[in-house]
Design a protein around this motif. Structure first.
Motif, mmCIF file in Angstrom:
data_model
loop_
_atom_site.group_PDB
_atom_site.id
_atom_site.type_symbol
_atom_site.label_atom_id
_atom_site.label_comp_id
_atom_site.label_asym_id
_atom_site.label_seq_id
_atom_site.Cartn_x
_atom_site.Cartn_y
_atom_site.Cartn_z
ATOM 1 N N THR A 82 0.909 -1.274 0.021
ATOM 2 C CA THR A 82 0.126 0.156 0.034
ATOM 3 C C THR A 82 0.951 1.428 -0.144
ATOM 4 N N ARG A 83 0.171 2.407 -0.173
ATOM 5 C CA ARG A 83 1.073 3.524 -0.438
ATOM 6 C C ARG A 83 0.143 4.654 0.015
ATOM 7 N N LEU A 84 0.846 5.548 0.818
ATOM 8 C CA LEU A 84 0.045 6.809 1.023
ATOM 9 C C LEU A 84 -0.302 7.806 -0.025
ATOM 10 N N ASP A 85 -1.565 8.275 -0.377
ATOM 11 C CA ASP A 85 -1.785 9.004 -1.654
ATOM 12 C C ASP A 85 -1.280 10.682 -1.185
ATOM 13 N N HIS A 86 -2.149 11.102 -0.145
ATOM 14 C CA HIS A 86 -1.834 12.472 0.307
ATOM 15 C C HIS A 86 -2.294 12.612 1.822
ATOM 16 N N VAL A 87 -1.689 13.742 2.248
ATOM 17 C CA VAL A 87 -1.857 13.998 3.579
ATOM 18 C C VAL A 87 -2.576 15.580 3.614
ATOM 19 N N GLY A 88 -3.645 15.812 4.322
ATOM 20 C CA GLY A 88 -4.433 17.240 4.295
ATOM 21 C C GLY A 88 -4.044 17.695 5.612
ATOM 22 N N VAL A 89 -3.626 19.025 5.755
ATOM 23 C CA VAL A 89 -2.869 19.789 6.725
ATOM 24 C C VAL A 89 -3.897 21.238 6.904
ATOM 25 N N ASN A 90 -4.629 21.487 7.990
ATOM 26 C CA ASN A 90 -5.288 22.729 8.201
ATOM 27 C C ASN A 90 -4.224 23.679 8.518
ATOM 28 N N VAL A 91 -4.310 25.042 7.946
ATOM 29 C CA VAL A 91 -3.261 25.782 8.141
ATOM 30 C C VAL A 91 -4.255 27.354 8.070
ATOM 31 N N ARG A 92 -3.524 28.243 8.841
ATOM 32 C CA ARG A 92 -4.187 29.584 9.086
ATOM 33 C C ARG A 92 -3.887 30.601 7.983
ATOM 34 N N ASP A 93 -2.779 30.365 7.262
ATOM 35 C CA ASP A 93 -2.062 31.264 6.189
ATOM 36 C C ASP A 93 -1.796 30.234 5.108
ATOM 37 N N LEU A 94 -2.919 30.237 4.142
ATOM 38 C CA LEU A 94 -2.717 29.309 3.130
ATOM 39 C C LEU A 94 -1.693 29.607 2.121
ATOM 40 N N ALA A 95 -1.555 30.903 1.719
ATOM 41 C CA ALA A 95 -0.284 31.362 0.945
ATOM 42 C C ALA A 95 1.071 31.043 1.534
ATOM 43 N N ALA A 96 1.133 31.662 2.677
ATOM 44 C CA ALA A 96 2.340 31.420 3.368
ATOM 45 C C ALA A 96 2.963 29.898 3.497
ATOM 46 N N GLN A 97 2.127 29.358 3.957
ATOM 47 C CA GLN A 97 2.150 27.680 4.208
ATOM 48 C C GLN A 97 2.452 26.919 2.645
ATOM 49 N N THR A 98 1.634 27.519 1.820
ATOM 50 C CA THR A 98 2.084 26.803 0.645
ATOM 51 C C THR A 98 3.339 27.148 0.114
ATOM 52 N N SER A 99 3.846 28.131 0.168
ATOM 53 C CA SER A 99 5.261 28.654 -0.136
ATOM 54 C C SER A 99 6.248 27.948 0.620
ATOM 55 N N TRP A 100 6.084 27.840 1.925
ATOM 56 C CA TRP A 100 6.999 27.138 2.694
ATOM 57 C C TRP A 100 7.080 25.548 2.545
ATOM 58 N N TYR A 101 6.155 25.181 2.239
ATOM 59 C CA TYR A 101 5.925 23.512 1.787
ATOM 60 C C TYR A 101 6.702 23.582 0.556
ATOM 61 N N ARG A 102 6.485 24.273 -0.471
ATOM 62 C CA ARG A 102 7.193 24.145 -1.499
ATOM 63 C C ARG A 102 8.658 24.361 -1.542
ATOM 64 N N ASP A 103 8.839 25.321 -0.974
ATOM 65 C CA ASP A 103 10.521 25.348 -0.593
ATOM 66 C C ASP A 103 11.195 24.518 0.159
ATOM 67 N N ALA A 104 10.607 24.133 1.104
ATOM 68 C CA ALA A 104 11.118 22.949 2.083
ATOM 69 C C ALA A 104 11.280 21.688 1.742
ATOM 70 N N PHE A 105 10.041 21.117 0.848
ATOM 71 C CA PHE A 105 10.033 19.827 0.268
ATOM 72 C C PHE A 105 10.164 19.623 -1.242
#
Length: 78
Positions: free
Chosen positions: A3-26
């Protein structure tokens, strides 16, 4: 059986900032943005080159500057 994991959902306060952070970090790229009016969610699906996905989403009840520890629907009644 494998089996494999497809996706993980994460609630965030600031969608734009967190999206940018996840893009850069990973090293993720945006697959698509979405809005689920019935659930009150706005989010984006991000994908890693190996295929796993992360789904940061901002709940409607969570204003970007608000400090809420629990969603209003799960808060005890007065």
């Amino acid at each position: 059986m494998r089996t494999r994991l497809d996706h993980v959902g994460v609630n965030v306060r600031d969608l734009a900032a967190q999206t940018s952070w996840y893009r850069d970090a990973f090293g993720l790229t945006s697959v698509f943005e979405f809005r689920l009016d019935g659930a009150g969610l706005t989010g984006v699906v991000l994908e890693h080159p190996h295929g796993w996905r992360l789904e940061p989403a901002r709940p409607a009840w969570c204003a970007s500057s608000a400090r809420v520890s629990v969603p209003p629907s799960s808060a005890p009644s007065p």
